[in-house]
Scaffold this motif. Sequence first.
Motif, PDB file in Angstrom:
ATOM      1  N   ALA A  96       0.812  -1.220   0.000  1.00  0.00           N
ATOM      2  CA  ALA A  96       0.000   0.000   0.000  1.00  0.00           C
ATOM      3  C   ALA A  96       0.840   1.262   0.000  1.00  0.00           C
ATOM      4  CB  ALA A  96      -0.933  -0.003   1.206  1.00  0.00           C
ATOM      5  N   HIS A  97       1.960   1.259   0.729  1.00  0.00           N
ATOM      6  CA  HIS A  97       2.704   2.504   0.938  1.00  0.00           C
ATOM      7  C   HIS A  97       4.187   2.420   0.585  1.00  0.00           C
ATOM      8  CE1 HIS A  97      -0.874   3.985   2.926  1.00  0.00           C
ATOM      9  NE2 HIS A  97      -0.865   2.949   3.740  1.00  0.00           N
ATOM     10  N   GLY A  98       4.662   1.268   0.172  1.00  0.00           N
ATOM     11  CA  GLY A  98       6.059   1.142  -0.233  1.00  0.00           C
ATOM     12  C   GLY A  98       7.014   0.853   0.894  1.00  0.00           C
ATOM     13  N   ARG A  99       6.533   0.871   2.126  1.00  0.00           N
ATOM     14  CA  ARG A  99       7.404   0.662   3.270  1.00  0.00           C
ATOM     15  C   ARG A  99       6.560   0.467   4.519  1.00  0.00           C
ATOM     16  NH1 ARG A  99       6.196   5.654   2.307  1.00  0.00           N
ATOM     17  NH2 ARG A  99       6.421   7.361   3.789  1.00  0.00           N
ATOM     18  N   VAL A 100       7.194  -0.047   5.562  1.00  0.00           N
ATOM     19  CA  VAL A 100       6.505  -0.211   6.837  1.00  0.00           C
ATOM     20  C   VAL A 100       7.530  -0.170   7.959  1.00  0.00           C
ATOM     21  CG1 VAL A 100       6.611  -2.742   6.695  1.00  0.00           C
ATOM     22  CG2 VAL A 100       4.903  -1.657   8.166  1.00  0.00           C
ATOM     23  N   LEU A 101       7.173   0.476   9.050  1.00  0.00           N
ATOM     24  CA  LEU A 101       7.980   0.472  10.262  1.00  0.00           C
ATOM     25  C   LEU A 101       7.505  -0.660  11.163  1.00  0.00           C
ATOM     26  CD1 LEU A 101       8.212   4.215  11.420  1.00  0.00           C
ATOM     27  CD2 LEU A 101      10.055   2.819  10.471  1.00  0.00           C
ATOM     28  N   PHE A 102       8.448  -1.363  11.788  1.00  0.00           N
ATOM     29  CA  PHE A 102       8.055  -2.390  12.746  1.00  0.00           C
ATOM     30  C   PHE A 102       9.085  -2.468  13.865  1.00  0.00           C
ATOM     31  CE2 PHE A 102      10.827  -4.604   9.797  1.00  0.00           C
ATOM     32  CZ  PHE A 102      11.502  -5.553  10.570  1.00  0.00           C
ATOM     33  N   THR A 103       8.700  -3.122  14.952  1.00  0.00           N
ATOM     34  CA  THR A 103       9.552  -3.217  16.133  1.00  0.00           C
ATOM     35  C   THR A 103      10.286  -4.544  16.155  1.00  0.00           C
ATOM     36  OG1 THR A 103       8.006  -1.840  17.377  1.00  0.00           O
ATOM     37  CG2 THR A 103       9.616  -3.087  18.643  1.00  0.00           C
ATOM     38  N   ALA A 104      11.597  -4.491  16.208  1.00  0.00           N
ATOM     39  CA  ALA A 104      12.448  -5.672  16.299  1.00  0.00           C
ATOM     40  C   ALA A 104      13.136  -5.680  17.656  1.00  0.00           C
ATOM     41  CB  ALA A 104      13.484  -5.658  15.177  1.00  0.00           C
ATOM     42  N   ASP A 105      13.858  -6.748  17.930  1.00  0.00           N
ATOM     43  CA  ASP A 105      14.667  -6.834  19.141  1.00  0.00           C
ATOM     44  C   ASP A 105      16.111  -6.520  18.774  1.00  0.00           C
ATOM     45  OD1 ASP A 105      16.113  -7.477  21.408  1.00  0.00           O
ATOM     46  OD2 ASP A 105      15.135  -9.407  21.736  1.00  0.00           O
ATOM     47  N   ALA A 106      16.657  -5.472  19.371  1.00  0.00           N
ATOM     48  CA  ALA A 106      18.016  -5.029  19.048  1.00  0.00           C
ATOM     49  C   ALA A 106      19.049  -6.125  19.265  1.00  0.00           C
ATOM     50  CB  ALA A 106      18.372  -3.804  19.886  1.00  0.00           C
ATOM     51  N   ALA A 107      18.814  -7.023  20.216  1.00  0.00           N
ATOM     52  CA  ALA A 107      19.789  -8.071  20.526  1.00  0.00           C
ATOM     53  C   ALA A 107      19.787  -9.185  19.494  1.00  0.00           C
ATOM     54  CB  ALA A 107      19.506  -8.652  21.908  1.00  0.00           C
ATOM     55  N   ARG A 108      18.763  -9.233  18.620  1.00  0.00           N
ATOM     56  CA  ARG A 108      18.645 -10.341  17.672  1.00  0.00           C
ATOM     57  C   ARG A 108      18.897  -9.917  16.223  1.00  0.00           C
ATOM     58  NH1 ARG A 108      13.723 -14.150  19.930  1.00  0.00           N
ATOM     59  NH2 ARG A 108      14.179 -13.898  22.149  1.00  0.00           N
ATOM     60  N   LEU A 109      19.360  -8.721  16.020  1.00  0.00           N
ATOM     61  CA  LEU A 109      19.672  -8.274  14.667  1.00  0.00           C
ATOM     62  C   LEU A 109      20.957  -8.959  14.204  1.00  0.00           C
ATOM     63  CD1 LEU A 109      19.073  -4.431  15.095  1.00  0.00           C
ATOM     64  CD2 LEU A 109      17.423  -6.183  14.377  1.00  0.00           C
ATOM     65  N   MET A 124      12.776  -0.458   9.126  1.00  0.00           N
ATOM     66  CA  MET A 124      11.867  -0.216   8.011  1.00  0.00           C
ATOM     67  C   MET A 124      12.062  -1.319   6.983  1.00  0.00           C
ATOM     68  SD  MET A 124      11.182   3.312   5.891  1.00  0.00           S
ATOM     69  CE  MET A 124      12.748   3.378   5.008  1.00  0.00           C
ATOM     70  N   ALA A 125      10.950  -1.936   6.569  1.00  0.00           N
ATOM     71  CA  ALA A 125      10.965  -2.953   5.517  1.00  0.00           C
ATOM     72  C   ALA A 125      10.362  -2.359   4.257  1.00  0.00           C
ATOM     73  CB  ALA A 125      10.181  -4.183   5.947  1.00  0.00           C
ATOM     74  N   THR A 126      10.978  -2.668   3.104  1.00  0.00           N
ATOM     75  CA  THR A 126      10.487  -2.104   1.842  1.00  0.00           C
ATOM     76  C   THR A 126      10.216  -3.157   0.770  1.00  0.00           C
ATOM     77  OG1 THR A 126      12.781  -1.697   1.147  1.00  0.00           O
ATOM     78  CG2 THR A 126      11.599   0.144   2.172  1.00  0.00           C
ATOM     79  N   ASP A 127      10.461  -4.440   1.059  1.00  0.00           N
ATOM     80  CA  ASP A 127      10.195  -5.457   0.043  1.00  0.00           C
ATOM     81  C   ASP A 127      10.207  -6.827   0.698  1.00  0.00           C
ATOM     82  OD1 ASP A 127       9.622  -6.543  -2.410  1.00  0.00           O
ATOM     83  OD2 ASP A 127      11.519  -5.975  -3.361  1.00  0.00           O
ATOM     84  N   TRP A 198       3.897  -3.441  14.663  1.00  0.00           N
ATOM     85  CA  TRP A 198       4.280  -2.633  13.524  1.00  0.00           C
ATOM     86  C   TRP A 198       3.366  -1.415  13.490  1.00  0.00           C
ATOM     87  CZ3 TRP A 198       1.253  -6.864  13.482  1.00  0.00           C
ATOM     88  CH2 TRP A 198       0.012  -6.779  12.844  1.00  0.00           C
ATOM     89  N   PHE A 199       3.609  -0.523  12.508  1.00  0.00           N
ATOM     90  CA  PHE A 199       2.830   0.712  12.423  1.00  0.00           C
ATOM     91  C   PHE A 199       1.989   0.727  11.156  1.00  0.00           C
ATOM     92  CE2 PHE A 199       6.212   1.708  15.331  1.00  0.00           C
ATOM     93  CZ  PHE A 199       5.602   2.532  16.276  1.00  0.00           C
TER      94      PHE A 199
END
Length: 364
Positions: A96-109, A124-127, A198-199
């Motif tokens: 719908a908008h080309g991107r989305v913000l979501f909440t991850a865990d900083a320790a698991r990146l 932010m995810a875009t694809d 997510w937002f």
Amino acid sequence: MVDRHGTAAHGMTAANAALSCYTSAVLAYLAEEDTDALARVAHCTRLALQPAPPGPPAFRHHATALDRLPDGTALRPTGAKRLEMALEALAKEIEAHGRVLFTADAARLPWTPPGQEPAPHFLMATDRRDDGQWYLHDHFSGLFPNGHEQLPFEGWVSATDMAALFTADDHFSTVQRRRSHEVFGHFVPAPPMGTHQWFTRRPTEDTGAEPEDGVWITDPHSVSDYLVEHLNAVCVQTGAPAVLEDLWAASRHHQYKYRYFLASPGPGPSQEQKQALHRALSCWSGLPKTLRFAVNSARRGRPRTSLINTALRDLAEAETQARTFLGQEDKEHLWPVTTPSMTTSDEQHSATQNTRPCAQARTA
């Protein structure tokens, strides 16, 4: 859509803004549509706190709500207990908008340095590919107290890595959840605990207004007085005081703010005004290191109360002078705001109470 990195006339971008993880992600999201996003964040940076004894105070870092989009929508958090449902929702937002913000865990990146503790972290995810890979953007960079540095990331992550980092929020602390509530500069409710979050974008008139829940301190001297008292009381306790993380974020936001105004094109500030902005920039830049040194010293049995007092009260003086030159007020306001004229004006006090307490480019 504007340039993906939201390039400003003076070269500052959403990608190199050096903000906190929350604000860097929000800025990158806004900059896709709002050509004034970089200025918007600089103009609205302001530290406010709400006493919450016996625990640490709550913090707000923005006087302008950063959840608003140019199309009349606003970002609001939502969640789902099942990971599969949450991932499908992310994909729909991207469509719908080309991107989305979501909440991850900083320790698991996968790209996070060793020693990172669990904490909510905005990405932010875009694809998304059919094989379950996701294209993610992490605009945050920073040097942690353990000496490890986190660098920005942009690229594909596997379905396995995505499932690991996109965790439910039930292992985050109360303080961390409160920070998420205040991410846009005003309180927004969170989805139920135990959900992947997510937002989404909703029409502004449908987002509602959350009632204020107490007094927020916004005057720099009042903020300083409270923090001096709080830090001197808790710095000898086990574990780092929670406010050190909030003040580190405030330091990043204010460094961005003053660098933005000092680098802005046009007539610019006078020499006296430049000196005031540089002084505030210097105070904010040195604050986290000074406070951490004082706290560590207190734990070793050598309290340095005077160091905390001097750092925070010098900061209050510098911040007050710089904000006066910028014509900034304590009150919350809607965007857009008037561009600072760089002329001296008295601080205006709003209905918000100010109490002085005894206190890689993408690859296929």
